[in-house]
Write an enzyme that holds these catalytic residues in place. Structure first.
Site, PDB file in Angstrom:
ATOM      1  CG  HIS A 167      -1.694   1.081   0.923  1.00 10.25           C
ATOM      2  ND1 HIS A 167      -2.357   1.182   1.939  1.00 10.25           N
ATOM      3  CD2 HIS A 167      -2.980   0.802  -0.115  1.00 10.25           C
ATOM      4  CE1 HIS A 167      -3.492   2.404   1.900  1.00 10.25           C
ATOM      5  NE2 HIS A 167      -3.798   2.181   1.122  1.00 10.25           N
ATOM      6  CE  LYS A 169      -1.867   5.369  -2.080  1.00 10.96           C
ATOM      7  NZ  LYS A 169      -1.856   4.174  -0.761  1.00 10.96           N
ATOM      8  CG  ASP A 174      17.822  12.700 -10.477  1.00 10.32           C
ATOM      9  OD1 ASP A 174      18.012  12.785 -11.116  1.00 10.32           O
ATOM     10  OD2 ASP A 174      18.484  14.276 -11.259  1.00 10.32           O
ATOM     11  CG  HIS A 406      -7.806   8.002  -0.652  1.00 10.93           C
ATOM     12  ND1 HIS A 406      -6.571   8.213  -1.151  1.00 10.93           N
ATOM     13  CD2 HIS A 406      -8.570   6.534  -1.045  1.00 10.93           C
ATOM     14  CE1 HIS A 406      -6.529   6.675  -1.012  1.00 10.93           C
ATOM     15  NE2 HIS A 406      -6.972   5.974  -1.087  1.00 10.93           N
ATOM     16  CE  LYS A 408      -4.732   6.484   2.725  1.00 12.91           C
ATOM     17  NZ  LYS A 408      -5.832   6.178   2.386  1.00 12.91           N
ATOM     18  CG  ASP A 413       0.179  16.739  22.535  1.00 12.55           C
ATOM     19  OD1 ASP A 413      -1.195  16.396  22.612  1.00 12.55           O
ATOM     20  OD2 ASP A 413       0.617  16.028  23.286  1.00 12.55           O
TER      21      ASP A 413
END
Length: 507
Positions: A167, A169, A174, A406, A408, A413
Site C-alpha cells: 500500500h 506510495k 534523482d 482518502h 491519512k 498536540d
C-alpha cells in the site's frame, strides 16, 4: 458424468493452487546509474543538507500534487523511482506515463513498482512502458491467474499471501526529492474526476530524507515477491509506435491547466514549492515487505508501532483523519491504559454516503459504538461538504458530484504530524506495507490540525453520538438523524449485514 469430472478437476485445481501459487524469484545485480543528478535539484538539495533539516512541503490539493510530479519528472536527469498501490489508465495516469516515457527517451532510468491488486485491465499501458529500454516495471505479490474467474479463485486458494499488499506510495527523483502520502495515480486523486474526487494529502521532501524513500523503494523492488512485468504479460506489438503515440497524445488529452511540460517551467514551479517549504525535523518509517507472505500476520508492523509510541507520548489532543477507521478492543484498551483523562481523541472519517467501499464502512460500523464508549469524538464526512471547494480545484465537480475522504494523517498536540499511506485500521496495522513520515513542526502540524477541525465542522460532517437511550445519532447543523444519512435502505442494509461478520482485519 460430466458434472463429476468437472468437480474433480475443480477440486484438483483448487488444491494445486493452494500448494503452488506464484514462485518468488531472485533478482540480479543492481544496475548502476552513470548520469549525474539534475544540477538544479542538486543545488537545492545541497543547500538543504547544509541546513541540517529537510525541506517539507504539504501538497494539499490534487492539481498541486499532479503539477509537482510532472515538474519533477521533467527535471529528472538520472533516475525516477515510482511505487504505487493504484495507477489508473485514465487521463492523469496516461499523462504521467507519457512523461515517464519522455524522460526515458532522454536517458533517465525509470523504475515503476506496482501492487498487483489493481493491475488487471491496465496491463497494456504498463507493458508499453516496460518495452522502453530505460523503463522497468515490476509487480508486487502477483496472483498466479491473471484474469477472469481464475484470478478470484487464486485469491481464495492463496488467501494469506494475497492479503499482504504493498500500500506504500512513494515517488523519488534523482535520489534528491521525494513525495510520499496517501495519493494513488488517477483522476479522482488529482481533483480531475467529473463526479467523485478524493480529499487527499502528500508531502514533498527535499534533502537526505528523500534517500530514505529510495531505501523504502529498494526494499520492495528487490523483494523476491516483486516480479518483472514481462513474466506475467506478453510484450505488446509495435511498441516504438505505441510509445511515440503515448508521448504525443497523452498531454493533449489532459484538461489540467499550467502543467509544467518543459524544463524551465518545471524548475520555476519547483522553485516556488521549495521556497514555500518548511525546514523541519522529520523521519521516514516504512514496513519492509514480508519475507514469507504466507506466515500469519498477527503482529503490528513498524509503522503501527511508531504510531503507538506517538499515542503514548500525547498529552492533550490527538486528531485523526483517516479514510478507513477501525479500532478494536486491543487498540482501544491501549488508549484506555494511558489513563490520561485530559487527552482528547477526535477523528474524521467517511460516512456511509462518502465511503467508496461499503465493506470497509461495515468494519467501522461494527466498532463505532465501542469507539464512542471509549470517549472518542467521531465525525463522518458529508457528500455535499462545502470543504470540497477548498480541497478540489475543479470546482464544477464539487457542484455536481461528491467528495470522499482518502487522506491519512494524525496530529499529536499540534506539534507532531504522522502522515502517509497508513489508514488507522487493522489492515494497515497488520497486513499492508505502509510508508509514513513523522514530522515535528508546530507550523505544519498546526496547519493540518486546523484543516481536520474544519472538516469536522457541522456544515462538512455529521458528528456521531450516543444519546441517553444508547442510540446512535448523527448531528449536523441542528438536525438529528437516527440512521446512516444520505443513503438508501439497501446500502444501509448491506453495511449492517456485513458488520455482523468478523472480517475487519481484511477491510
Amino acid at each position: 458424468m460430466f458434472s463429476r469430472v468437472f468437480c474433480a478437476l475443480l477440486v484438483s485445481w483448487l488444491f494445486t493452487g493452494c500448494a503452488g501459487g506464484i514462485q518468488a524469484m531472485e533478482h540480479g545485480p543492481v544496475v548502476t546509474v552513470t548520469a549525474k543528478p539534475d544540477a538544479f535539484l542538486q543545488a537545492h538539495y545541497q543547500q538543504q543538507a547544509e541546513a541540517g533539516l529537510p525541506a517539507v512541503k504539504l501538497l494539499n490539493t490534487g492539481q498541486e500534487a499532479l503539477r509537482a510530479r510532472a515538474a519533477l519528472i521533467e527535471t529528472a536527469n538520472q533516475r525516477i523511482d515510482a511505487q504505487y498501490y493504484i495507477w489508473n489508465d485514465d487521463g492523469s495516469g496516461r499523462y504521467l506515463a507519457s512523461r515517464l516515457a519522455a524522460a526515458a527517451d532522454r536517458g533517465v532510468v525509470v523504475r515503476l513498482l506496482l501492487d498487483d491488486i489493481n493491475v488487471v485491465g491496465k496491463e497494456s499501458l504498463f507493458a508499453l512502458l516496460d518495452s522502453h529500454p530505460n523503463i522497468r516495471v515490476r509487480i508486487f505479490n502477483p496472483s498466479r491467474s491473471r484474469d477472469g474467474v481464475g484470478r478470484w479463485l487464486s485469491f481464495l486458494t492463496d488467501f494469506d499471501r494475497i492479503n499482504r499488499r504493498m500500500h506504500n506510495k512513494t515517488f523519488v527523483v534523482d535520489g534528491l526529492v521525494g513525495i510520499a502520502g496517501g495519493r494513488n495515480v488517477g483522476d479522482e486523486y488529482f481533483g480531475l474526476h467529473p463526479s467523485l474526487n478524493f480529499r487527499d494529502r502528500d508531502v514533498m521532501v527535499l534533502g537526505p530524507l528523500a534517500g530514505d524513500m529510495t531505501g523504502n523503494f529498494e526494499a520492495y523492488w528487490r523483494s523476491p515477491w516483486s516480479l518483472p512485468l514481462e513474466r506475467l504479460y506478453p510484450k505488446p506489438e509495435k511498441t516504438a509506435a505505441g510509445l511515440r503515440a503515448l508521448i504525443k497524445t497523452a498531454g493533449i488529452q489532459m484538461d489540467a491547466p499550467a502543467l509544467p511540460t518543459e524544463k524551465p517551467a518545471a524548475r520555476a514551479y519547483l522553485g516556488e514549492l521549495f521556497a514555500d517549504s518548511v525546514s523541519a525535523s522529520a523521519e521516514l518509517v516504512f514496513d519492509p515487505p514480508p519475507e514469507n507472505p504466507d506466515a500469519p500476520a498477527d503482529t503490528p508492523q513498524q509503522t503501527a508501532e511508531t504510531l503507538y509510541q506517538l499515542v503514548e507520548r500525547a498529552r492533550s489532543e490527538i486528531l485523526i483523519e483517516s479514510a478507513y477507521l477501525i479500532l478494536t478492543d486491543e487498540q482501544l484498551q491501549a488508549v484506555n491504559d494511558l489513563g490520561k483523562s485530559e487527552l482528547e481523541v477526535a477523528a474524521v472519517t467517511n460516512s456511509l454516503a462518502t465511503n467508496d467501499l461499503v465493506t470497509n464502512h461495515s468494519g467501522y460500523a461494527r466498532w463505532r459504538r465501542a469507539m464512542l464508549a471509549q470517549g472518542m469524538e467521531l465525525h463522518e464526512l458529508r457528500p455535499d461538504a462545502p470543504a470540497c471547494k477548498r480541497w478540489v480545484e475543479a470546482l464544477a465537480a464539487c457542484d455536481g458530484g461528491e467528495v470522499s475522504l482518502h487522506s491519512k494523517a494524525v496530529v499529536f498536540d499540534r506539534n507532531t504530524l504522522f502522515i502517509g499511506s497508513f489508514n488507522v485500521n487493522l489492515r494497515s496495522i497488520y497486513l499492508n506495507g505502509e510508508t509514513a513520515l513523522v514530522i515535528r513542526s508546530p507550523e505544519l502540524a498546526g496547519g493540518v490540525a486546523d484543516d481536520i477541525r474544519y472538516a469536522m465542522e457541522p456544515v462538512n460532517s455529521w458528528r456521531v453520538d450516543l444519546n441517553d437511550s444508547n442510540e446512535l445519532v448523527w448531528r449536523s447543523e441542528g438536525e438529528d438523524l437516527y440512521h446512516e444519512p444520505e443513503v438508501g435502505f439497501w446500502r444501509r442494509a448491506m453495511s449492517r449485514m456485513l458488520s455482523w461478520l468478523p472480517i475487519e482485519k481484511y477491510l
